[in-house]
Design a protein around this motif. Structure first.
Motif, PDB file in Angstrom:
ATOM      1  N   UNK A  76       5.692   8.496   5.671  1.00  0.00           N
ATOM      2  CA  UNK A  76       6.140   7.318   4.935  1.00  0.00           C
ATOM      3  C   UNK A  76       5.423   7.229   3.595  1.00  0.00           C
ATOM      4  N   UNK A  77       6.131   6.686   2.628  1.00  0.00           N
ATOM      5  CA  UNK A  77       5.575   6.658   1.289  1.00  0.00           C
ATOM      6  C   UNK A  77       4.842   5.394   0.927  1.00  0.00           C
ATOM      7  N   UNK A  78       5.272   4.264   1.492  1.00  0.00           N
ATOM      8  CA  UNK A  78       4.637   2.990   1.145  1.00  0.00           C
ATOM      9  C   UNK A  78       4.939   1.963   2.217  1.00  0.00           C
ATOM     10  N   UNK A  79       4.194   0.878   2.186  1.00  0.00           N
ATOM     11  CA  UNK A  79       4.417  -0.216   3.126  1.00  0.00           C
ATOM     12  C   UNK A  79       4.063  -1.530   2.454  1.00  0.00           C
ATOM     13  N   UNK A  80       4.655  -2.597   2.960  1.00  0.00           N
ATOM     14  CA  UNK A  80       4.288  -3.936   2.549  1.00  0.00           C
ATOM     15  C   UNK A  80       3.818  -4.668   3.795  1.00  0.00           C
ATOM     16  N   UNK A  81       2.694  -5.335   3.692  1.00  0.00           N
ATOM     17  CA  UNK A  81       2.079  -6.029   4.824  1.00  0.00           C
ATOM     18  C   UNK A  81       2.041  -7.516   4.516  1.00  0.00           C
ATOM     19  N   UNK A  90      -8.294  -0.814  -1.081  1.00  0.00           N
ATOM     20  CA  UNK A  90      -7.908   0.442  -0.428  1.00  0.00           C
ATOM     21  C   UNK A  90      -8.257   0.378   1.052  1.00  0.00           C
ATOM     22  N   UNK A  91      -7.300   0.768   1.904  1.00  0.00           N
ATOM     23  CA  UNK A  91      -7.535   0.736   3.338  1.00  0.00           C
ATOM     24  C   UNK A  91      -7.180   2.103   3.911  1.00  0.00           C
ATOM     25  N   UNK A  92      -8.194   2.867   4.251  1.00  0.00           N
ATOM     26  CA  UNK A  92      -8.013   4.257   4.658  1.00  0.00           C
ATOM     27  C   UNK A  92      -7.066   4.391   5.852  1.00  0.00           C
ATOM     28  N   UNK A  93      -7.207   3.498   6.844  1.00  0.00           N
ATOM     29  CA  UNK A  93      -6.415   3.650   8.061  1.00  0.00           C
ATOM     30  C   UNK A  93      -4.917   3.525   7.797  1.00  0.00           C
ATOM     31  N   UNK A  94      -4.537   2.565   6.953  1.00  0.00           N
ATOM     32  CA  UNK A  94      -3.114   2.398   6.668  1.00  0.00           C
ATOM     33  C   UNK A  94      -2.586   3.577   5.847  1.00  0.00           C
ATOM     34  N   UNK A  95      -3.363   4.023   4.884  1.00  0.00           N
ATOM     35  CA  UNK A  95      -2.944   5.151   4.061  1.00  0.00           C
ATOM     36  C   UNK A  95      -2.780   6.393   4.931  1.00  0.00           C
ATOM     37  N   UNK A  96      -3.736   6.627   5.828  1.00  0.00           N
ATOM     38  CA  UNK A  96      -3.662   7.791   6.709  1.00  0.00           C
ATOM     39  C   UNK A  96      -2.441   7.700   7.624  1.00  0.00           C
ATOM     40  N   UNK A  97      -2.133   6.492   8.113  1.00  0.00           N
ATOM     41  CA  UNK A  97      -0.972   6.321   8.988  1.00  0.00           C
ATOM     42  C   UNK A  97       0.324   6.591   8.231  1.00  0.00           C
ATOM     43  N   UNK A  98       0.411   6.144   6.983  1.00  0.00           N
ATOM     44  CA  UNK A  98       1.601   6.419   6.175  1.00  0.00           C
ATOM     45  C   UNK A  98       1.799   7.919   6.014  1.00  0.00           C
ATOM     46  N   UNK A  99       0.734   8.636   5.684  1.00  0.00           N
ATOM     47  CA  UNK A  99       0.845  10.075   5.485  1.00  0.00           C
ATOM     48  C   UNK A  99       1.225  10.772   6.786  1.00  0.00           C
ATOM     49  N   UNK A 100       0.592  10.372   7.864  1.00  0.00           N
ATOM     50  CA  UNK A 100       0.826  11.032   9.156  1.00  0.00           C
ATOM     51  C   UNK A 100       2.266  10.902   9.614  1.00  0.00           C
ATOM     52  N   UNK A 101       2.891   9.797   9.262  1.00  0.00           N
ATOM     53  CA  UNK A 101       4.251   9.543   9.744  1.00  0.00           C
ATOM     54  C   UNK A 101       5.317   9.767   8.670  1.00  0.00           C
ATOM     55  N   UNK A 150      -1.723 -15.507  12.681  1.00  0.00           N
ATOM     56  CA  UNK A 150      -1.160 -15.152  14.001  1.00  0.00           C
ATOM     57  C   UNK A 150      -1.035 -13.645  14.147  1.00  0.00           C
ATOM     58  N   UNK A 151      -0.679 -12.961  13.064  1.00  0.00           N
ATOM     59  CA  UNK A 151      -0.476 -11.522  13.120  1.00  0.00           C
ATOM     60  C   UNK A 151       0.046 -11.022  11.786  1.00  0.00           C
ATOM     61  N   UNK A 152       0.849  -9.966  11.829  1.00  0.00           N
ATOM     62  CA  UNK A 152       1.356  -9.427  10.576  1.00  0.00           C
ATOM     63  C   UNK A 152       2.733  -8.811  10.740  1.00  0.00           C
ATOM     64  N   UNK A 153       3.472  -8.855   9.655  1.00  0.00           N
ATOM     65  CA  UNK A 153       4.776  -8.215   9.529  1.00  0.00           C
ATOM     66  C   UNK A 153       4.584  -7.001   8.629  1.00  0.00           C
ATOM     67  N   UNK A 154       5.036  -5.849   9.089  1.00  0.00           N
ATOM     68  CA  UNK A 154       4.789  -4.592   8.380  1.00  0.00           C
ATOM     69  C   UNK A 154       6.127  -3.890   8.174  1.00  0.00           C
ATOM     70  N   UNK A 155       6.449  -3.571   6.930  1.00  0.00           N
ATOM     71  CA  UNK A 155       7.693  -2.861   6.607  1.00  0.00           C
ATOM     72  C   UNK A 155       7.341  -1.648   5.758  1.00  0.00           C
ATOM     73  N   UNK A 212       0.849  -1.180   0.000  1.00  0.00           N
ATOM     74  CA  UNK A 212       0.000   0.000   0.000  1.00  0.00           C
ATOM     75  C   UNK A 212       0.888   1.234   0.000  1.00  0.00           C
ATOM     76  N   UNK A 213       0.364   2.334  -0.566  1.00  0.00           N
ATOM     77  CA  UNK A 213       1.138   3.564  -0.646  1.00  0.00           C
ATOM     78  C   UNK A 213       0.364   4.696   0.013  1.00  0.00           C
ATOM     79  N   UNK A 214       1.023   5.833   0.136  1.00  0.00           N
ATOM     80  CA  UNK A 214       0.390   6.991   0.762  1.00  0.00           C
ATOM     81  C   UNK A 214      -0.706   7.593  -0.103  1.00  0.00           C
ATOM     82  N   UNK A 215      -0.846   7.076  -1.329  1.00  0.00           N
ATOM     83  CA  UNK A 215      -1.916   7.571  -2.203  1.00  0.00           C
ATOM     84  C   UNK A 215      -2.951   6.501  -2.500  1.00  0.00           C
ATOM     85  N   UNK A 216      -2.747   5.281  -1.949  1.00  0.00           N
ATOM     86  CA  UNK A 216      -3.740   4.246  -2.171  1.00  0.00           C
ATOM     87  C   UNK A 216      -3.132   2.881  -2.390  1.00  0.00           C
TER      88      UNK A 216
END
Length: 380
Positions: free
Chosen positions: A129-134, A116-127, A144-149, A104-108
C-alpha cells in the motif's frame, strides 16, 4: 471529490450503519462506507482496549492481505506501537484542538501527521500500500478507536482535504457506533433477568423454538432442564424478600456454574423460583451430569431447601417433539415428579420407557387454568 459527492458519501455511510442489525454488521458498514468515501482500496475499524493496552481490529474490508481476516479474532497491536492513540490525541485536545485525522505514506509522514511512525510505514510497505489516512473515533468524549483507510501503491496520495474529510467520517462512525451500542444494550436488557443476570423467559422461548426447528431439520439433540428452587417462600416470609433475592442470586450463580459443564448451554431464570438450562447439541448424558451437580450444589446452599429438577431430551423415547411447547411440558412434568417425590436428583422424562408416567402426564389435555403449575398434586 466534490462537495456534493462527499455529502452523498456521508449519507450513505450513516444509512449503512443505521441498517446494521448486529455490531459486526455495523463495523463492516463503517469501514466499507469510509473506504468508498475516500476512494480507498482497504479500510479497517479498530477499538482501543484501554484495560489491555492494545488496539484490536474489529473489521477489515476491501483488498485484504493474506493475513487480514474480515472479522479477525486476534488481530491486535500494543498501543505503545501506535502512541498517537494516547499521546498525540491527548496533547491535541489539551491544547484545544480536535481529534483530526492525518495521512502517512510508505515513505514517511504526510498531511496532518503527528510524526513519523515506523510501524505504520512498515505495514504499508509490507502489504503493498502506498498511503493511509488515520482518523480517531471519539465516543462520549473519549478516544474509542480509529478508522483507517489505505490506497494501493501507485495511487494518488491522500491530501490534507482527505484527512479533513476522514475526520468528518470518523464523527459519523462514532454516532453510528453509539446508536448500535444503545440498541445492543436494549436487546440485552430485553433478554436478561435483571436480578440474576441470567437469560430470561423470552430468551429461552426464542432459543428453544430455534433449537426444536434444528432438531426437526437436522436431528440435533435438544435437552431442557427445568428446576424449581425449594424453600424460597419460607425465606421470603420469615427473613424478607431481600434475603430471598440473595438466595435467587446465589442459585443463579450455581446454575451458571453447572451450565458451564455443558458447552453452549443457556442458563435462565423463567420467573419467580423457576430456572432452566437449555442445551443444543451435547448428549443427554452430559446434561444429566450437570443437572446432578446442580442438585448437589443447590442442596448445600445455606438458606434454601435444595431444588426439584426435571429433564426432557429429544434423545430419550418421548415421542415426536413437534414444537418447543411439548419439550417444555415434558421437562415441567419431570420437575414436578421430582418435587412430589422429594428427590435430590433430576428426573428424566422417558427414562421409564413408552409408559413413562411423566410422558403420559405431559401429553394429557391441559385443564382450563394456566398451563404452568398444571401438574401440582397430580403426580405419584
Amino acid at each position: 471529490m466534490g462537495e456534493d459527492k462527499r455529502l452523498i458519501a456521508v449519507v450513505a455511510l450513516a444509512q449503512g450503519m443505521a441498517a446494521a442489525h448486529t455490531p459486526r454488521e455495523c463495523w463492516r458498514a463503517a469501514a466499507l462506507g469510509a473506504c468508498h468515501a475516500l476512494d480507498g482500496s482497504f479500510a479497517a475499524l479498530s477499538v482501543w482496549e484501554r484495560e489491555l493496552g492494545r488496539l484490536r481490529v474489529l473489521a477489515n474490508v476491501g483488498d485484504r492481505a493474506p493475513d487480514e481476516e474480515e472479522f479477525p479474532e486476534a488481530e491486535t497491536y500494543p498501543v505503545h506501537q501506535f502512541p498517537e492513540i494516547t499521546e498525540f490525541l491527548h496533547e491535541r485536545w489539551a491544547g484545544g484542538g480536535g481529534p483530526n485525522a492525518w495521512v502517512e505514506t510508505a515513505v514517511g509522514a504526510s498531511a496532518g501527521t503527528p510524526g513519523y511512525l515506523h510501524q505504520r510505514v512498515a505495514a504499508l510497505r509490507r502489504r503493498g500500500r502506498g498511503c493511509c489516512v488515520v482518523a480517531p473515533v471519539v465516543l462520549h468524549g473519549r478516544a474509542w478507536g480509529e478508522l483507517y483507510v489505505a490506497r494501493e501503491g501507485g495511487a494518488p496520495v491522500f491530501a490534507r482535504a482527505d484527512s479533513d474529510f476522514a475526520t468528518v467520517l470518523a464523527a459519523v462512525v462514532a454516532a453510528g457506533i453509539a446508536q448500535t451500542e444503545r440498541l445492543e444494550e436494549a436487546r440485552r436488557l430485553a433478554y436478561t433477568d435483571a436480578l440474576t443476570g441470567l437469560a430470561n423467559r423470552r430468551a429461552v422461548d426464542v432459543c428453544l423454538e430455534e433449537a426444536v426447528e434444528r432438531h426437526r431439520a437436522e436431528g440435533v439433540a435438544v435437552s431442557l432442564v427445568v428446576c424449581d428452587l425449594n424453600g424460597l417462600k419460607r425465606v421470603n416470609d420469615t427473613l424478607g424478600h431481600a434475603v430471598g433475592d440473595r438466595l435467587l442470586e446465589r442459585f443463579g450463580s450455581v446454575l451458571s456454574l453447572c451450565g458451564a459443564m455443558v458447552p453452549g448451554a443457556l442458563a435462565a431464570r423463567l420467573g419467580g423460583d423457576e430456572f432452566c438450562l437449555l442445551a443444543v447439541g451435547p448428549p443427554v448424558g452430559d446434561v444429566l451430569k450437570a443437572a446432578d451437580e446442580l442438585c448437589r450444589r443447590a442442596g448445600e446452599l445455606e438458606l434454601g431447601e435444595g431444588v426439584a429438577c426435571g429433564v426432557a431430551s429429544t434423545e430419550e423415547p418421548i415421542g415426536e417433539v413437534g414444537d418447543a411447547r411439548r419439550l417444555f411440558r415434558l421437562a415441567d412434568a419431570a420437575q414436578y415428579r421430582a418435587k412430589a417425590m422429594r428427590l435430590d436428583r433430576p428426573v428424566l422424562a422417558g427414562r421409564e420407557g413408552p409408559d413413562d408416567p411423566v410422558v403420559r402426564l405431559a401429553d394429557e389435555p391441559p385443564p382450563s387454568r394456566a398451563e404452568r403449575r398444571r401438574f401440582r398434586g397430580r403426580l405419584p
